[in-house]
Design a protein around this motif. Sequence first.
Motif, PDB file in Angstrom:
ATOM      1  N   VAL A  22       0.831  -1.219   0.000  1.00  0.00           N
ATOM      2  CA  VAL A  22       0.000   0.000   0.000  1.00  0.00           C
ATOM      3  C   VAL A  22       0.861   1.263   0.000  1.00  0.00           C
ATOM      4  O   VAL A  22       0.449   2.322  -0.483  1.00  0.00           O
ATOM      5  CB  VAL A  22      -0.970  -0.004   1.218  1.00  0.00           C
ATOM      6  N   LYS A  26       0.314   3.040  -5.422  1.00  0.00           N
ATOM      7  CA  LYS A  26      -0.048   2.498  -6.746  1.00  0.00           C
ATOM      8  C   LYS A  26      -1.424   2.996  -7.196  1.00  0.00           C
ATOM      9  O   LYS A  26      -1.694   3.155  -8.379  1.00  0.00           O
ATOM     10  CB  LYS A  26      -0.073   0.965  -6.642  1.00  0.00           C
ATOM     11  N   ALA A  27      -2.293   3.296  -6.236  1.00  0.00           N
ATOM     12  CA  ALA A  27      -3.680   3.632  -6.594  1.00  0.00           C
ATOM     13  C   ALA A  27      -3.874   5.133  -6.778  1.00  0.00           C
ATOM     14  O   ALA A  27      -5.000   5.595  -6.987  1.00  0.00           O
ATOM     15  CB  ALA A  27      -4.626   3.116  -5.507  1.00  0.00           C
ATOM     16  N   SER A 367     -16.744  -0.888  -3.542  1.00  0.00           N
ATOM     17  CA  SER A 367     -15.926  -0.958  -4.767  1.00  0.00           C
ATOM     18  C   SER A 367     -16.569  -0.195  -5.923  1.00  0.00           C
ATOM     19  O   SER A 367     -15.956  -0.013  -6.965  1.00  0.00           O
ATOM     20  CB  SER A 367     -15.695  -2.418  -5.158  1.00  0.00           C
ATOM     21  N   THR A 371     -12.910   5.579  -7.806  1.00  0.00           N
ATOM     22  CA  THR A 371     -11.504   5.573  -7.333  1.00  0.00           C
ATOM     23  C   THR A 371     -10.652   6.564  -8.131  1.00  0.00           C
ATOM     24  O   THR A 371      -9.622   7.028  -7.633  1.00  0.00           O
ATOM     25  CB  THR A 371     -10.911   4.153  -7.448  1.00  0.00           C
ATOM     26  N   ALA A 375      -8.403   9.298  -6.382  1.00  0.00           N
ATOM     27  CA  ALA A 375      -6.968   9.440  -6.685  1.00  0.00           C
ATOM     28  C   ALA A 375      -6.615  10.912  -6.888  1.00  0.00           C
ATOM     29  O   ALA A 375      -5.620  11.420  -6.356  1.00  0.00           O
ATOM     30  CB  ALA A 375      -6.609   8.631  -7.918  1.00  0.00           C
ATOM     31  N   HIS A 378      -6.731  12.702  -3.601  1.00  0.00           N
ATOM     32  CA  HIS A 378      -5.528  12.408  -2.802  1.00  0.00           C
ATOM     33  C   HIS A 378      -4.371  13.302  -3.260  1.00  0.00           C
ATOM     34  O   HIS A 378      -3.655  13.897  -2.445  1.00  0.00           O
ATOM     35  CB  HIS A 378      -5.140  10.932  -2.971  1.00  0.00           C
ATOM     36  N   SER A 391      -5.313   5.162  -0.757  1.00  0.00           N
ATOM     37  CA  SER A 391      -6.280   4.199  -1.298  1.00  0.00           C
ATOM     38  C   SER A 391      -7.679   4.559  -0.801  1.00  0.00           C
ATOM     39  O   SER A 391      -7.863   4.900   0.382  1.00  0.00           O
ATOM     40  CB  SER A 391      -5.947   2.775  -0.853  1.00  0.00           C
ATOM     41  N   GLN A 392      -8.662   4.429  -1.708  1.00  0.00           N
ATOM     42  CA  GLN A 392     -10.046   4.652  -1.272  1.00  0.00           C
ATOM     43  C   GLN A 392     -10.444   3.652  -0.206  1.00  0.00           C
ATOM     44  O   GLN A 392     -11.369   3.899   0.568  1.00  0.00           O
ATOM     45  CB  GLN A 392     -10.964   4.485  -2.508  1.00  0.00           C
ATOM     46  N   GLU A 394      -8.755   2.431   2.422  1.00  0.00           N
ATOM     47  CA  GLU A 394      -8.103   2.484   3.735  1.00  0.00           C
ATOM     48  C   GLU A 394      -8.835   3.509   4.598  1.00  0.00           C
ATOM     49  O   GLU A 394      -9.575   4.343   4.094  1.00  0.00           O
ATOM     50  CB  GLU A 394      -6.630   2.896   3.595  1.00  0.00           C
TER      51      GLU A 394
END
Length: 432
Positions: A22, A26-27, A367, A371, A375, A378, A391-392, A394
Amino acid sequence: MDNADLREQAGSLFPGGVSSPVRSFKAVPDAPVPVTRASGARVYDADGREYIDYVAAYGPLILGHAHPEVVEAVGAAAATGTAFGALSPGEVELGRRISEATGLERLRFVNSGTEATMTAIRLARAATGRNLVVKFEGCYHGHSDGLLVKAGSGVATLGLSDSAGVPASVAAGTAVLPYNDADALGRWFDERGGETAAVIVEPVAGNMGVVPPEDAFRDALQEIPRRHGALLINDEIITGFRLRYGLSGLLPEADLVCLGKVIGGGLPVGMLGGRAELLSLLAPEGPVYQAGTLSGNPLVMAAGTSTLDALRDGRAHARIDELARYLENGLGTGVRRAEAEACVVRRGSLLSLFFRPEPPRDYAEASQSDTGTFARFHHEMLARGVMLPPSQFEAWFVSAAHTEADIDQTVRAAAEALRVASPGPVAGRSGS
Ligand code: KE4
């Protein structure tokens, strides 16, 4: 070394340039931000940038970074030896505090949450003589083979490997059901309850974003496994001692409880606790083997004990919840003013901003979050000096070191970021 140098050298040494996936960001669009030091509610990167931190090492740092009492306790412990390979007073100090606060009769310290949940499942299988285990989609209990499993085709089917290297035969020992689905749990036990050793569950799901348990789900967990002779394992590795001083109290009393994170004050820890007759099955008293070179490590015990002592009077938890509520309200206002398709979910000092109109009740709904917009959000927050989990799926963590001014700065940044981070595909990575 600056951020770029660290990333380059880490990239040549470690898969993904990190020690845990994590952290690779990556996300999200940005390259991973190396942290060189931290204090209170702030972390600092290798380029000297400062961030208000809501990662909190993914949960342990409820008091904030480098809390003076914790630093002093760890330093004092280190000065008298870092590991003994023997029983040490620190284990008794921390174990006594945990047992008194939780009512868990007997305990075993381990070095990670993964070890705690892996051992709990081994214990449940030994205690019941059964092999099957139930988990819930979107809950994460560490990376032991039997828990890296995704849902099979139907409710009654067993799991499929969710990681290379996990044999289908191992994955087939775990069923994956929807969180908050009491009917699915009932159907599973109607069909295969006699083969089921345990159900493992997060009291508040923190690994699909924050998803609280519904009353019907809680009632089903209370009644169904026990009726079929299966054990309930509450994975309180995030929630334990975070929502209050002790267990979260959000789920029925479990046969086995796993703890971690907060009880180690930021040092590597996990713990398994429960009824005496169950824990007595563990070696060397019983036939279930489990061991660990650094289990009960004196530095970890010192960090955990000083953390719990700072939480004991309840004032820190009251303060943290008040700050988290203030953040929740501020973010909610920002969502409304930006007319963003987003919602805030909070339980205690655990919080998520989902980019979907309504709070999700399970992983299938979580889900569906946007996302891509998460991103970009973030990225915009990072650019404004706010470090969110990348990450969405967490949880954000508020600590006792955060202040109203930190929350005000975060809410201001979020109001701008929500306006900028409109829906659409995610741009490429940007170094930071
Ligand atoms: P560790 O093995 O990472 O110490 O704990 C596994 C674990 C078990 N149970 C729950 C409810 C957990 O949340 C975790 C670990 N959490 C993740 C992220 N939410 C840790 C971050 C990481 O994997 O780097």
